[in-house]
Design an enzyme around this catalytic site. Structure first.
Site, PDB file in Angstrom:
ATOM      1  N   GLY A 194      -5.051   0.509  18.215  1.00  0.00           N
ATOM      2  CA  GLY A 194      -4.007   0.297  17.216  1.00  0.00           C
ATOM      3  C   GLY A 194      -3.605   1.609  16.571  1.00  0.00           C
ATOM      4  N   TYR A 253     -12.082 -10.003  10.140  1.00  0.00           N
ATOM      5  CA  TYR A 253     -13.244 -10.891  10.150  1.00  0.00           C
ATOM      6  C   TYR A 253     -12.736 -12.314   9.986  1.00  0.00           C
ATOM      7  CZ  TYR A 253     -12.408 -11.286   5.223  1.00  0.00           C
ATOM      8  OH  TYR A 253     -11.802 -11.543   4.027  1.00  0.00           O
ATOM      9  N   ASP A 280     -10.464   2.367   2.103  1.00  0.00           N
ATOM     10  CA  ASP A 280     -10.699   1.593   3.331  1.00  0.00           C
ATOM     11  C   ASP A 280     -11.537   2.369   4.348  1.00  0.00           C
ATOM     12  OD1 ASP A 280      -9.269  -0.700   2.546  1.00  0.00           O
ATOM     13  OD2 ASP A 280      -7.372   0.196   3.169  1.00  0.00           O
ATOM     14  N   LYS A 326       0.810  -1.234   0.000  1.00  0.00           N
ATOM     15  CA  LYS A 326       0.000   0.000   0.000  1.00  0.00           C
ATOM     16  C   LYS A 326       0.838   1.277   0.000  1.00  0.00           C
ATOM     17  CE  LYS A 326      -4.268  -1.873   1.866  1.00  0.00           C
ATOM     18  NZ  LYS A 326      -5.311  -1.782   2.883  1.00  0.00           N
ATOM     19  N   LYS A 345       3.375   5.832  19.333  1.00  0.00           N
ATOM     20  CA  LYS A 345       2.834   5.783  17.971  1.00  0.00           C
ATOM     21  C   LYS A 345       1.424   6.369  17.925  1.00  0.00           C
ATOM     22  CE  LYS A 345       3.436   1.937  15.497  1.00  0.00           C
ATOM     23  NZ  LYS A 345       3.594   0.465  15.310  1.00  0.00           N
ATOM     24  N   GLY A 366     -15.432  -7.118  10.307  1.00  0.00           N
ATOM     25  CA  GLY A 366     -15.003  -6.291   9.184  1.00  0.00           C
ATOM     26  C   GLY A 366     -15.363  -6.813   7.795  1.00  0.00           C
TER      27      GLY A 366
HETATM   28  P1  ATR Z   1      -1.430  -2.851   9.957  1.00  0.00           P
HETATM   29  O1  ATR Z   1      -1.036  -2.529   8.561  1.00  0.00           O
HETATM   30  O2  ATR Z   1      -2.348  -4.043  10.094  1.00  0.00           O
HETATM   31  O3  ATR Z   1      -1.941  -1.678  10.699  1.00  0.00           O
HETATM   32  P2  ATR Z   1       0.979  -2.559  11.492  1.00  0.00           P
HETATM   33  O4  ATR Z   1       1.258  -1.253  10.865  1.00  0.00           O
HETATM   34  O5  ATR Z   1       2.101  -3.539  11.696  1.00  0.00           O
HETATM   35  O6  ATR Z   1      -0.095  -3.383  10.646  1.00  0.00           O
HETATM   36  O7  ATR Z   1       0.234  -2.300  12.876  1.00  0.00           O
HETATM   37  C1  ATR Z   1      -0.189  -3.328  13.709  1.00  0.00           C
HETATM   38  C2  ATR Z   1      -0.936  -2.731  14.887  1.00  0.00           C
HETATM   39  O8  ATR Z   1      -1.441  -3.788  15.729  1.00  0.00           O
HETATM   40  C3  ATR Z   1      -0.061  -1.869  15.788  1.00  0.00           C
HETATM   41  O9  ATR Z   1      -0.859  -0.853  16.337  1.00  0.00           O
HETATM   42  C4  ATR Z   1       0.388  -2.876  16.850  1.00  0.00           C
HETATM   43  O10 ATR Z   1       0.782  -2.286  18.077  1.00  0.00           O
HETATM   44  P3  ATR Z   1       2.328  -1.752  18.237  1.00  0.00           P
HETATM   45  O11 ATR Z   1       2.380  -0.463  17.469  1.00  0.00           O
HETATM   46  O12 ATR Z   1       2.495  -1.551  19.694  1.00  0.00           O
HETATM   47  O13 ATR Z   1       3.194  -2.829  17.668  1.00  0.00           O
HETATM   48  C5  ATR Z   1      -0.888  -3.631  17.043  1.00  0.00           C
HETATM   49  N1  ATR Z   1      -0.704  -4.973  17.635  1.00  0.00           N
HETATM   50  C6  ATR Z   1      -0.219  -6.079  17.025  1.00  0.00           C
HETATM   51  N2  ATR Z   1      -0.235  -7.135  17.861  1.00  0.00           N
HETATM   52  C7  ATR Z   1      -0.747  -6.700  19.043  1.00  0.00           C
HETATM   53  C8  ATR Z   1      -1.027  -7.312  20.312  1.00  0.00           C
HETATM   54  N3  ATR Z   1      -0.791  -8.607  20.534  1.00  0.00           N
HETATM   55  N4  ATR Z   1      -1.557  -6.545  21.279  1.00  0.00           N
HETATM   56  C9  ATR Z   1      -1.815  -5.227  21.072  1.00  0.00           C
HETATM   57  N5  ATR Z   1      -1.578  -4.585  19.896  1.00  0.00           N
HETATM   58  C10 ATR Z   1      -1.052  -5.311  18.893  1.00  0.00           C
END
Ligand code: ATR
Length: 276
Positions: free
Chosen positions: A127, A222, A103, A66, A156, A243
């Site tokens: 997130g 989903y 999206d 993306k 973040k 979703g």
């Molecule tokens: P995407 O494109 O799906 O958004 P990403 O940019 O890697 O993928 O982001 C993943 C998100 O899921 C992040 O907000 C991540 O939290 P961190 O920024 O702290 O890494 C969150 N995430 C992934 N696994 C998690 C978990 N087990 N518990 C809480 N948050 C999680």
């Protein structure tokens, strides 16, 4: 002759986009094909230009391309510029590549289709990754009272909230705040899980008082069975939505950008639900 579209990803085998767009094309009487293409990780631009040279007119783009699709674009929509990533490419008649992200519109349309009111709502998004960044602009445009972004890595969320707080939003006065999970408040109207935690069956640490009694829990993921987040929410008696509808709505918006026809999403959503 049939006109060509595709979805690029890596991997791409499990994408439901070819099925969705085939159903849209049939419903709307559009002579088009839509295939799944696994682009090489190191050369997304090459894959797009090859597709266009072979007559391709447009594409969806999914993980992990993306951001690269954003860089391939000659012309970006305003919402794409804010999202920093795109999921839809259009090969223009002038030979230029136009890009948009659908999206967030898909998420907002699906919430509306489920009768969820965003106007004046207190929204919490879990997130702060690319998936969340891509939906913030349309969520804010829907007029919430407040939007709180909470993330495991608090910085973040704080930085993402700051990016959107400083954007010009017309009359919009929503308060956008970012934090870790330790600063969650009580009784949000709408809680949207945009983390990838569901993929590994994990759940962010959420307080019992997170949702208002008539609140809604939405998972951008989903699956055939409810995600861990939706299981957590329904055990607390609140309404849950996954979703799948967002997937169909974002596809419909892409279809509209290519074909200038708006498909009826409900029968397609129902069909996909049966096929899960
Ligand atoms: P995407 O494109 O799906 O958004 P990403 O940019 O890697 O993928 O982001 C993943 C998100 O899921 C992040 O907000 C991540 O939290 P961190 O920024 O702290 O890494 C969150 N995430 C992934 N696994 C998690 C978990 N087990 N518990 C809480 N948050 C999680």
């Amino acid at each position: 002759m049939s006109e060509r579209y595709c979805v690029f990803g890596h991997p791409i085998g499990h994408s439901r986009s070819p099925r969705i767009h085939a159903l849209f094309a049939e419903q709307c009487g559009q002579a088009m094909t839509y295939e799944a293409i696994e682009a090489p990780r190191e050369d997304f631009a090459g894959a797009w230009h090859t597709f266009v040279a072979a007559g391709g007119l447009g594409a969806n783009v999914t993980v992990p391309f993306k951001e690269e699709a954003y860089r391939v674009a000659d012309v970006l929509s305003q919402r794409a510029r804010r999202a920093g990533a795109v999921n839809t490419l259009v090969h223009g008649r002038d030979g230029r590549t136009y890009a948009d992200t659908t999206d967030g519109v898909g998420l907002v349309r699906d919430l509306e289709a489920h009768g969820v009111t965003l106007d004046d709502a207190r929204i919490l998004v879990l997130g702060a990754g690319g998936a969340v960044r891509g939906v913030l602009d349309p969520l804010l445009a829907a007029g919430p009272r407040s939007l709180h972004i909470a993330n495991r890595t608090a910085e973040k969320a704080v930085s993402l909230a700051a990016d959107f707080h400083l954007q010009e939003r017309g009359q919009q006065q929503a308060c956008v705040k970012g934090s870790g999970y330790d600063a969650l408040e009580d009784a949000y109207d709408v809680v949207i899980n945009g983390t990838s935690a569901s993929l590994s069956g994990e759940l962010p640490p959420l307080p019992e008082t997170l949702l208002a009694a008539d609140g809604v829990a939405y998972d951008m993921m989903y699956a055939a069975d409810p995600t861990v987040f939706l299981q957590w929410a329904s055990a607390r008696g609140v309404r849950t939505i996954d979703g799948l509808g967002m997937l169909v709505e974002q596809a419909a918006e892409s279809f509209f950008l290519w074909r200038h026809v708006r498909p009826d999403t409900e029968p397609v959503r129902n069909m996909l639900r049966r096929e899960l």
